[in-house]
Design a protein around this motif. Structure first.
Motif, mmCIF file in Angstrom:
data_model
loop_
_atom_site.group_PDB
_atom_site.id
_atom_site.type_symbol
_atom_site.label_atom_id
_atom_site.label_comp_id
_atom_site.label_asym_id
_atom_site.label_seq_id
_atom_site.Cartn_x
_atom_site.Cartn_y
_atom_site.Cartn_z
ATOM 1 N N GLU A 36 0.825 -1.207 0.000
ATOM 2 C CA GLU A 36 0.000 0.000 0.000
ATOM 3 C C GLU A 36 0.863 1.263 0.000
ATOM 4 O OE1 GLU A 36 -2.514 -0.293 3.431
ATOM 5 O OE2 GLU A 36 -3.394 -2.190 2.746
ATOM 6 N N ASN A 37 1.943 1.238 0.778
ATOM 7 C CA ASN A 37 2.793 2.418 0.926
ATOM 8 C C ASN A 37 4.210 1.983 1.308
ATOM 9 O OD1 ASN A 37 3.961 4.889 1.435
ATOM 10 N ND2 ASN A 37 2.799 5.280 3.293
ATOM 11 N N PRO A 38 5.159 2.026 0.352
ATOM 12 C CA PRO A 38 6.529 1.589 0.665
ATOM 13 C C PRO A 38 7.306 2.552 1.573
ATOM 14 C CG PRO A 38 6.353 2.248 -1.632
ATOM 15 C CD PRO A 38 4.981 2.331 -1.055
ATOM 16 N N LYS A 39 6.784 3.762 1.777
ATOM 17 C CA LYS A 39 7.467 4.728 2.651
ATOM 18 C C LYS A 39 6.490 5.282 3.680
ATOM 19 C CE LYS A 39 11.154 6.242 -0.392
ATOM 20 N NZ LYS A 39 11.891 7.403 -0.900
ATOM 21 N N PRO A 40 6.152 4.500 4.711
ATOM 22 C CA PRO A 40 5.199 4.974 5.728
ATOM 23 C C PRO A 40 5.813 6.070 6.600
ATOM 24 C CG PRO A 40 6.127 2.889 6.390
ATOM 25 C CD PRO A 40 6.639 3.159 5.001
ATOM 26 N N SER A 41 4.944 6.930 7.107
ATOM 27 C CA SER A 41 5.388 8.014 7.995
ATOM 28 C C SER A 41 5.814 7.433 9.346
ATOM 29 C CB SER A 41 4.249 9.005 8.198
ATOM 30 O OG SER A 41 3.204 8.380 8.917
ATOM 31 N N ALA A 42 6.435 8.279 10.135
ATOM 32 C CA ALA A 42 6.879 7.854 11.476
ATOM 33 C C ALA A 42 5.684 7.423 12.319
ATOM 34 C CB ALA A 42 7.644 8.989 12.153
ATOM 35 N N ALA A 43 4.567 8.125 12.174
ATOM 36 C CA ALA A 43 3.371 7.785 12.955
ATOM 37 C C ALA A 43 2.858 6.395 12.581
ATOM 38 C CB ALA A 43 2.278 8.827 12.731
ATOM 39 N N VAL A 44 2.826 6.095 11.288
ATOM 40 C CA VAL A 44 2.371 4.775 10.817
ATOM 41 C C VAL A 44 3.325 3.694 11.305
ATOM 42 C CG1 VAL A 44 1.969 3.350 8.771
ATOM 43 C CG2 VAL A 44 1.166 5.720 8.807
ATOM 44 N N ARG A 45 4.632 3.964 11.238
ATOM 45 C CA ARG A 45 5.625 2.987 11.719
ATOM 46 C C ARG A 45 5.455 2.728 13.213
ATOM 47 N NH1 ARG A 45 9.422 6.184 8.728
ATOM 48 N NH2 ARG A 45 10.318 6.826 10.704
ATOM 49 N N ARG A 46 5.161 3.784 13.969
ATOM 50 C CA ARG A 46 4.976 3.635 15.418
ATOM 51 C C ARG A 46 3.749 2.772 15.716
ATOM 52 N NH1 ARG A 46 6.251 8.503 16.538
ATOM 53 N NH2 ARG A 46 4.183 9.365 16.231
ATOM 54 N N ILE A 47 2.667 2.992 14.977
ATOM 55 C CA ILE A 47 1.438 2.192 15.151
ATOM 56 C C ILE A 47 1.708 0.732 14.794
ATOM 57 C CG2 ILE A 47 -0.884 1.816 14.238
ATOM 58 C CD1 ILE A 47 -0.997 4.951 13.930
ATOM 59 N N ALA A 49 4.570 -0.800 14.867
ATOM 60 C CA ALA A 49 5.470 -1.359 15.879
ATOM 61 C C ALA A 49 4.683 -1.816 17.115
ATOM 62 C CB ALA A 49 6.523 -0.326 16.274
ATOM 63 N N GLN A 50 3.747 -0.995 17.566
ATOM 64 C CA GLN A 50 2.932 -1.371 18.732
ATOM 65 C C GLN A 50 2.076 -2.591 18.409
ATOM 66 O OE1 GLN A 50 0.838 2.274 19.536
ATOM 67 N NE2 GLN A 50 2.402 3.016 20.955
ATOM 68 N N LYS A 51 1.457 -2.569 17.229
ATOM 69 C CA LYS A 51 0.568 -3.653 16.811
ATOM 70 C C LYS A 51 1.319 -4.989 16.683
ATOM 71 C CE LYS A 51 -2.459 -4.623 12.860
ATOM 72 N NZ LYS A 51 -2.933 -4.080 11.585
ATOM 73 N N LEU A 52 2.570 -4.926 16.188
ATOM 74 C CA LEU A 52 3.342 -6.139 15.906
ATOM 75 C C LEU A 52 4.337 -6.502 17.006
ATOM 76 C CD1 LEU A 52 4.074 -5.431 12.142
ATOM 77 C CD2 LEU A 52 2.309 -6.903 13.101
ATOM 78 N N ASN A 53 4.324 -5.734 18.100
ATOM 79 C CA ASN A 53 5.257 -5.979 19.198
ATOM 80 C C ASN A 53 6.706 -5.904 18.716
ATOM 81 O OD1 ASN A 53 5.938 -6.446 21.853
ATOM 82 N ND2 ASN A 53 5.877 -8.670 21.647
ATOM 83 N N GLN A 60 11.246 0.440 10.894
ATOM 84 C CA GLN A 60 11.926 1.326 9.942
ATOM 85 C C GLN A 60 12.981 0.557 9.148
ATOM 86 O OE1 GLN A 60 14.274 4.449 11.747
ATOM 87 N NE2 GLN A 60 13.968 5.787 10.000
ATOM 88 N N VAL A 61 13.778 -0.234 9.828
ATOM 89 C CA VAL A 61 14.822 -1.017 9.162
ATOM 90 C C VAL A 61 14.199 -2.048 8.221
ATOM 91 C CG1 VAL A 61 16.668 -2.717 9.557
ATOM 92 C CG2 VAL A 61 16.562 -0.636 10.929
ATOM 93 N N TRP A 62 13.095 -2.677 8.648
ATOM 94 C CA TRP A 62 12.425 -3.651 7.781
ATOM 95 C C TRP A 62 12.008 -2.987 6.471
ATOM 96 C CZ3 TRP A 62 8.122 -4.506 4.951
ATOM 97 C CH2 TRP A 62 7.913 -5.815 4.506
ATOM 98 N N PHE A 63 11.418 -1.787 6.544
ATOM 99 C CA PHE A 63 10.994 -1.077 5.333
ATOM 100 C C PHE A 63 12.194 -0.664 4.480
ATOM 101 C CE2 PHE A 63 6.823 -0.929 7.217
ATOM 102 C CZ PHE A 63 5.983 -0.944 6.104
ATOM 103 N N GLN A 64 13.281 -0.235 5.106
ATOM 104 C CA GLN A 64 14.492 0.121 4.353
ATOM 105 C C GLN A 64 15.009 -1.095 3.585
ATOM 106 O OE1 GLN A 64 17.165 1.552 7.366
ATOM 107 N NE2 GLN A 64 16.458 3.659 7.178
ATOM 108 N N ASN A 65 15.073 -2.232 4.272
ATOM 109 C CA ASN A 65 15.562 -3.460 3.638
ATOM 110 C C ASN A 65 14.623 -3.920 2.529
ATOM 111 O OD1 ASN A 65 17.791 -3.528 5.309
ATOM 112 N ND2 ASN A 65 16.854 -4.932 6.767
ATOM 113 N N ARG A 66 13.320 -3.780 2.751
ATOM 114 C CA ARG A 66 12.334 -4.224 1.755
ATOM 115 C C ARG A 66 12.394 -3.342 0.507
ATOM 116 N NH1 ARG A 66 10.076 -5.811 -1.676
ATOM 117 N NH2 ARG A 66 8.147 -6.982 -1.859
#
Length: 71
Positions: A36-47, A49-53, A60-66
């Protein structure tokens, strides 16, 4: 002051880090979000991160690598 009294709020140089593999469930959510979005904002990444523990930095690193893999 001995490092035993050292209480960092962000980075602790004495903490031992271990690499965490993403689970299949985490991977599915991250991959779906990437489509849906290969470059999510910091807010989306934070959400995410909480959701996925995970940590926001881990997401952030996962998205950079992907993104690098997609090239």
């Amino acid at each position: 002051m001995p490092h035993g009294d050292f209480k960092p709020t962000f980075y602790n140089p004495f903490e031992i880090k271990h690499r965490r593999r993403t689970s299949r469930a985490q991977f599915k959510v991250l991959e779906r979000t990437f489509m849906e979005n290969p470059k999510p904002s910091a807010a989306v990444r934070r959400i995410l991160a909480q959701k996925l523990n995970m940590t926001p930095r881990g997401v952030q690193v996962w998205f950079q690598n992907r993104r690098a893999k997609a090239k």
